[in-house]
Scaffold this active site. Sequence first.
Site, PDB file in Angstrom:
ATOM      1  N   GLU A   1     -19.626  -8.744   8.786  1.00  0.00           N
ATOM      2  CA  GLU A   1     -20.713  -8.124   9.542  1.00  0.00           C
ATOM      3  C   GLU A   1     -21.650  -9.148  10.175  1.00  0.00           C
ATOM      4  O   GLU A   1     -22.127  -8.942  11.309  1.00  0.00           O
ATOM      5  CB  GLU A   1     -21.512  -7.186   8.622  1.00  0.00           C
TER       6      GLU A   1
ATOM      7  N   LYS B   1       0.841  -1.197   0.000  1.00  0.00           N
ATOM      8  CA  LYS B   1       0.000   0.000   0.000  1.00  0.00           C
ATOM      9  C   LYS B   1       0.875   1.246   0.000  1.00  0.00           C
ATOM     10  O   LYS B   1       1.882   1.311   0.703  1.00  0.00           O
ATOM     11  CB  LYS B   1      -0.914   0.020   1.228  1.00  0.00           C
TER      12      LYS B   1
ATOM     13  N   ARG C   1     -25.872  -5.690   5.683  1.00  0.00           N
ATOM     14  CA  ARG C   1     -25.329  -6.983   5.280  1.00  0.00           C
ATOM     15  C   ARG C   1     -25.578  -8.065   6.331  1.00  0.00           C
ATOM     16  O   ARG C   1     -25.357  -9.246   6.073  1.00  0.00           O
ATOM     17  CB  ARG C   1     -23.825  -6.857   5.023  1.00  0.00           C
TER      18      ARG C   1
END
Length: 628
Positions: free
Chosen positions: A366, A281, A394
């Site tokens: 979730e 990243k 979700r």
Amino acid sequence: MSSTPLLDNIQWPHELRALERRELAPLADELREFIIQSVARTGGHLSSNLGTVELAIALHYVFDTPRDRLVWDVGHQTYAHKILTGRKSGMSRLRMKNGLSGFPRRSESEYDTFGTAHSSTSISAALGMATAFKRAHSEQRAIAIIGDGALTGGMAFEAMNNARHTGADLIVVLNDNEMSISHPVGALSNHLARIMSGRFYNTMRRGGEKVLGVAPPILEFAKRWEEHMKGMVNPPATLFEEFGFNYIGPIDGHDLDTLISTLGNVKKLEGPQFLHVVTRKGKGYALAEADPILYHGVTPFDPAVGIQPKPSSKPGYTQIFGDWLCDMAALDPRLYAITPAMCEGSGLVRFSKDYPERYFDVGIAEQHALTFAAGLACEGLKPVVAIYSTFLQRAYDQLIHDIALQNLPVVFAIDRAGLVGADGATHAGSFDLTYLRCLPNMTVMAPADENECRQMLFTAFQLDGPTAVRYPRGSGPGVAIVQDMIALPVGQGEMRRQGRTVAILAFGAVLTPSLEAGERLNASVANMRFVKPLDETLITRLALTHDLLVTVEENTIQGGAGSAVGEMLARENIAIPLLHLGLPDRFVDQGDPAALLADCGLDAQGIVSAIERRRQELKSLRSDSASA
């Protein structure tokens, strides 16, 4: 902006594929610098996109896009992909109204094959595409590019479990940019990956399966031996091989020569293939490499200087929640905090450091987050789930069956309620009042300001059942926060302005523009506070003393707080004209939050105009009735 002679001549992937391989590394440098300069002007996701530059180039260089389908997951890592697919000039309006989306969008480009603004969906979608290609006897390929964070979502594993049974030629590319499941990558692993993805190795592999197929025990032993040897070289291989994938890697995701050679080999293989690519990243921008979290999602900044802290005159709702959480944890050891991979976004950084034994980041999962909280609650603990409104959707089945049905005391701190600005419709919290208020046992609160948010969180924690406090992104009106925590009377609103003729019932942060509208119209204004249970006494009194009731909420009108008011009045046989103001029956796109609210008629002027139109309609109806 720096000179980009190669990139300036690349608008579409077929032009990229016309380049010599020796030109790709300089192109990657130009593309990376363009992304840095572009995002520094507009804001957006930076560190993740700097990590996928070489991967995007290699995928479009090897595969015949858009005929071959690329499904990116999570979609915020697709800026290089967008630039290489005809949208370089559009980057100047990234995440702005009528501009480029920060995520893949099917309506934006044929190269965006699937919308992936949420995560862990790419393997399922690509498997569906690959299966369709198989049924059509097409040689098209479907490639899912999934991040290591997205791979923590259970849906990704459900799709991998199903892949072998479809027989489809699916390719999964794991973009491992956190080094979370891989060991260091070097020349040996790159070399082995080329061998394992090569035609000779795989031809021998299939030939061995045919020869040994007449002796199943020997074939099984050979497969186990191969898995064991791959597992010795790289432990993650065993996991993915068990799912029926041919595992290859890990390889250096910034080595274009290795990427292109390996992808070219994988493209020719049949059946489910899993390529493990390790990237960094923030690659190529030292500040982002040093702090990829800070540079994950950025507002405009000077790339020569980097992101500088900006003093804030007032705390945002996320910070108010984080501060309350720590204060409450100091008072009650039963408090446990849970987040599905949103530590920074949900304001849990301080809590995670102060109370690490009571902090759980469960990854992008979730459903698990909610049922895990339910299990904690069953044993006498008081879990607080910090979650965005759009992500709570979700886990709706878990919300119903594992928490509401069992009436467990779980507190939901629901951030990003209402419109969210640049992230657009996929991240807007447009529906939570609707899907929460229909659930038995659920208490639903919507604070109008900063202090009310703190006191509502405390109120929710005292209740012995599931409770939600939903608050918007950003800052409130600037109300002073009282450190002492006092529980609010459940189901009671408050009058904030006494007027005549029109009564405005405001739910949540829309109280501020509602009060301004009330001043202009000399209307009564109530801060309703609770969506469930409603303050029926207050609503009844206002209905009997005014000519028009107006409900205002930053939630879809269908089934929301206004609908609850209408249902209550109908049940009590109270007839009064109603006007429901809220989010329209469409997905509200990206843009400046204040401008979006104005477009939806939820600023002060929009509320005034809607009320004046409604009053004029009622006047005309009365006039027509009298003349009849």
